[in-house]
Design a protein around this motif. Structure first.
Motif, PDB file in Angstrom:
ATOM      1  N   ALA A  65       0.808  -1.217   0.000  1.00 22.86           N
ATOM      2  CA  ALA A  65       0.000   0.000   0.000  1.00 22.86           C
ATOM      3  C   ALA A  65       0.845   1.273   0.000  1.00 22.86           C
ATOM      4  N   MET A  66       2.142   1.143   0.147  1.00 26.30           N
ATOM      5  CA  MET A  66       3.005   2.321   0.240  1.00 26.30           C
ATOM      6  C   MET A  66       3.170   3.020  -1.108  1.00 26.30           C
ATOM      7  N   ASP A  67       3.454   4.290  -1.035  1.00 23.93           N
ATOM      8  CA  ASP A  67       3.730   5.125  -2.203  1.00 23.93           C
ATOM      9  C   ASP A  67       5.157   5.632  -2.031  1.00 23.93           C
ATOM     10  N   GLY A  68       6.076   5.136  -2.853  1.00 27.63           N
ATOM     11  CA  GLY A  68       7.487   5.482  -2.723  1.00 27.63           C
ATOM     12  C   GLY A  68       7.792   6.953  -2.901  1.00 27.63           C
ATOM     13  N   SER A  69       6.927   7.679  -3.614  1.00 29.17           N
ATOM     14  CA  SER A  69       7.193   9.102  -3.842  1.00 29.17           C
ATOM     15  C   SER A  69       7.026   9.929  -2.566  1.00 29.17           C
ATOM     16  N   ARG A  70       6.441   9.325  -1.524  1.00 32.03           N
ATOM     17  CA  ARG A  70       6.265  10.030  -0.247  1.00 32.03           C
ATOM     18  C   ARG A  70       7.478   9.862   0.666  1.00 32.03           C
ATOM     19  N   HIS A  71       8.547   9.298   0.159  1.00 33.01           N
ATOM     20  CA  HIS A  71       9.749   9.022   0.949  1.00 33.01           C
ATOM     21  C   HIS A  71      10.957   9.637   0.249  1.00 33.01           C
ATOM     22  N   PRO A  72      11.161  10.946   0.418  1.00 33.03           N
ATOM     23  CA  PRO A  72      12.193  11.643  -0.365  1.00 33.03           C
ATOM     24  C   PRO A  72      13.615  11.145  -0.144  1.00 33.03           C
ATOM     25  N   PHE A  73      13.964  10.715   1.059  1.00 36.18           N
ATOM     26  CA  PHE A  73      15.319  10.219   1.291  1.00 36.18           C
ATOM     27  C   PHE A  73      15.551   8.949   0.480  1.00 36.18           C
ATOM     28  N   ALA A  74      14.651   7.986   0.616  1.00 34.95           N
ATOM     29  CA  ALA A  74      14.771   6.733  -0.132  1.00 34.95           C
ATOM     30  C   ALA A  74      14.663   6.991  -1.628  1.00 34.95           C
ATOM     31  N   GLN A  75      13.789   7.905  -2.011  1.00 38.14           N
ATOM     32  CA  GLN A  75      13.616   8.245  -3.422  1.00 38.14           C
ATOM     33  C   GLN A  75      14.919   8.790  -4.008  1.00 38.14           C
ATOM     34  N   GLU A  76      15.603   9.645  -3.271  1.00 36.73           N
ATOM     35  CA  GLU A  76      16.870  10.210  -3.759  1.00 36.73           C
ATOM     36  C   GLU A  76      17.967   9.144  -3.824  1.00 36.73           C
ATOM     37  N   LEU A  77      18.020   8.239  -2.842  1.00 36.97           N
ATOM     38  CA  LEU A  77      18.999   7.142  -2.898  1.00 36.97           C
ATOM     39  C   LEU A  77      18.778   6.291  -4.139  1.00 36.97           C
ATOM     40  N   VAL A  78      17.536   5.977  -4.414  1.00 39.11           N
ATOM     41  CA  VAL A  78      17.220   5.147  -5.583  1.00 39.11           C
ATOM     42  C   VAL A  78      17.518   5.919  -6.869  1.00 39.11           C
ATOM     43  N   ALA A  79      17.179   7.194  -6.909  1.00 40.98           N
ATOM     44  CA  ALA A  79      17.474   8.002  -8.101  1.00 40.98           C
ATOM     45  C   ALA A  79      18.976   8.051  -8.356  1.00 40.98           C
ATOM     46  N   GLU A  80      19.758   8.191  -7.304  1.00 47.22           N
ATOM     47  CA  GLU A  80      21.217   8.214  -7.460  1.00 47.22           C
ATOM     48  C   GLU A  80      21.728   6.852  -7.936  1.00 47.22           C
ATOM     49  N   TYR A  81      21.180   5.784  -7.382  1.00 48.26           N
ATOM     50  CA  TYR A  81      21.562   4.446  -7.857  1.00 48.26           C
ATOM     51  C   TYR A  81      21.267   4.316  -9.348  1.00 48.26           C
ATOM     52  N   LEU A  82      20.083   4.747  -9.787  1.00 48.47           N
ATOM     53  CA  LEU A  82      19.701   4.622 -11.192  1.00 48.47           C
ATOM     54  C   LEU A  82      20.642   5.430 -12.091  1.00 48.47           C
ATOM     55  N   ARG A  83      21.023   6.635 -11.652  1.00 42.14           N
ATOM     56  CA  ARG A  83      21.989   7.440 -12.429  1.00 42.14           C
ATOM     57  C   ARG A  83      23.328   6.711 -12.517  1.00 42.14           C
ATOM     58  N   GLN A  84      23.788   6.205 -11.377  1.00 37.97           N
ATOM     59  CA  GLN A  84      25.060   5.491 -11.340  1.00 37.97           C
ATOM     60  C   GLN A  84      24.995   4.238 -12.203  1.00 37.97           C
ATOM     61  N   ALA A  85      23.916   3.492 -12.105  1.00 33.53           N
ATOM     62  CA  ALA A  85      23.782   2.249 -12.864  1.00 33.53           C
ATOM     63  C   ALA A  85      23.833   2.516 -14.365  1.00 33.53           C
ATOM     64  N   ASP A  86      23.165   3.566 -14.811  1.00 31.30           N
ATOM     65  CA  ASP A  86      23.202   3.906 -16.234  1.00 31.30           C
ATOM     66  C   ASP A  86      24.631   4.175 -16.694  1.00 31.30           C
ATOM     67  N   ALA A  87      25.367   4.957 -15.916  1.00 30.41           N
ATOM     68  CA  ALA A  87      26.751   5.294 -16.272  1.00 30.41           C
ATOM     69  C   ALA A  87      27.651   4.058 -16.222  1.00 30.41           C
ATOM     70  N   VAL A  88      27.490   3.243 -15.193  1.00 32.25           N
ATOM     71  CA  VAL A  88      28.320   2.046 -15.047  1.00 32.25           C
ATOM     72  C   VAL A  88      28.031   1.051 -16.168  1.00 32.25           C
ATOM     73  N   LEU A  89      26.773   0.862 -16.519  1.00 36.46           N
ATOM     74  CA  LEU A  89      26.428  -0.050 -17.606  1.00 36.46           C
ATOM     75  C   LEU A  89      27.017   0.427 -18.933  1.00 36.46           C
TER      76      LEU A  89
END
Length: 170
Positions: A65-89
């Motif tokens: 039932a959770m909405d991830g967009s309501r969790h800015p700290f976790a959202q930013e960690l995941v966004a940073e991971y996604l940016r890093q993953a794109d560059a690393v790939l």
């Protein structure tokens, strides 16, 4: 609206929700869906396995039932991971094409650690296989096992990224 938008078993095949959930809890104690191994063990020892299964079910329902967009700290960690993953790939693709297997292994190791930190079990496992495959010598005329491992990593990373983007509204 952000949310998982997929079958829970599909998501759990790729993502350890307990690990990712622990990060979300750092952001918000509103949802008590957490299920740590020690909590399960204590519950099972005190009340039996049925109580631990009930706790697991309640945790799963709350997480769904959770909405991830309501969790800015976790959202930013995941966004940073996604940016890093794109560059690393991208680095992995280029290094594999140029035959620089050391860089492929180093970059796979970096992504493996980041993925493990977020509970992205399939990405972590694919990175491990890629690291191992670059250590295998290519026999004359044979297929490069690293190419197959890299393709597996690309596919798995794309699936996980889709789940994370959907849940966190990225």
């Amino acid at each position: 609206m952000p949310g998982w938008g997929a079958d829970r078993s599909e998501i759990e095949a790729h993502i350890d929700l307990t690990v990712l959930g622990a990060i979300i809890v750092l952001d918000d104690d509103e949802h008590d869906w957490r299920l740590h191994a020690s909590d399960c063990s204590t519950t099972a020892a005190a009340n039996g396995a049925a109580a631990a299964d009930d706790q697991r079910s309640q945790s799963a329902a709350s997480f769904d039932a959770m909405d991830g967009s309501r969790h800015p700290f976790a959202q930013e960690l995941v966004a940073e991971y996604l940016r890093q993953a794109d560059a690393v790939l991208a680095d992995i693709r280029l290094s594999l094409a140029s035959g620089d297997r050391t860089v492929v292994s180093d970059r796979a190791h970096l992504l493996k650690g980041s993925a493990a930190s977020l509970g992205l079990r399939q990405v972590r496992a694919a990175c491990e296989r890629l690291q191992q495959s670059v250590e295998v010598d290519i026999v004359d005329g044979g297929a490069d096992p690293a190419a197959a491992a890299e393709a597996e990593l690309e596919t798995c990373a794309a699936v996980v990224a889709g789940h994370l983007r959907r849940f966190f509204g990225l």
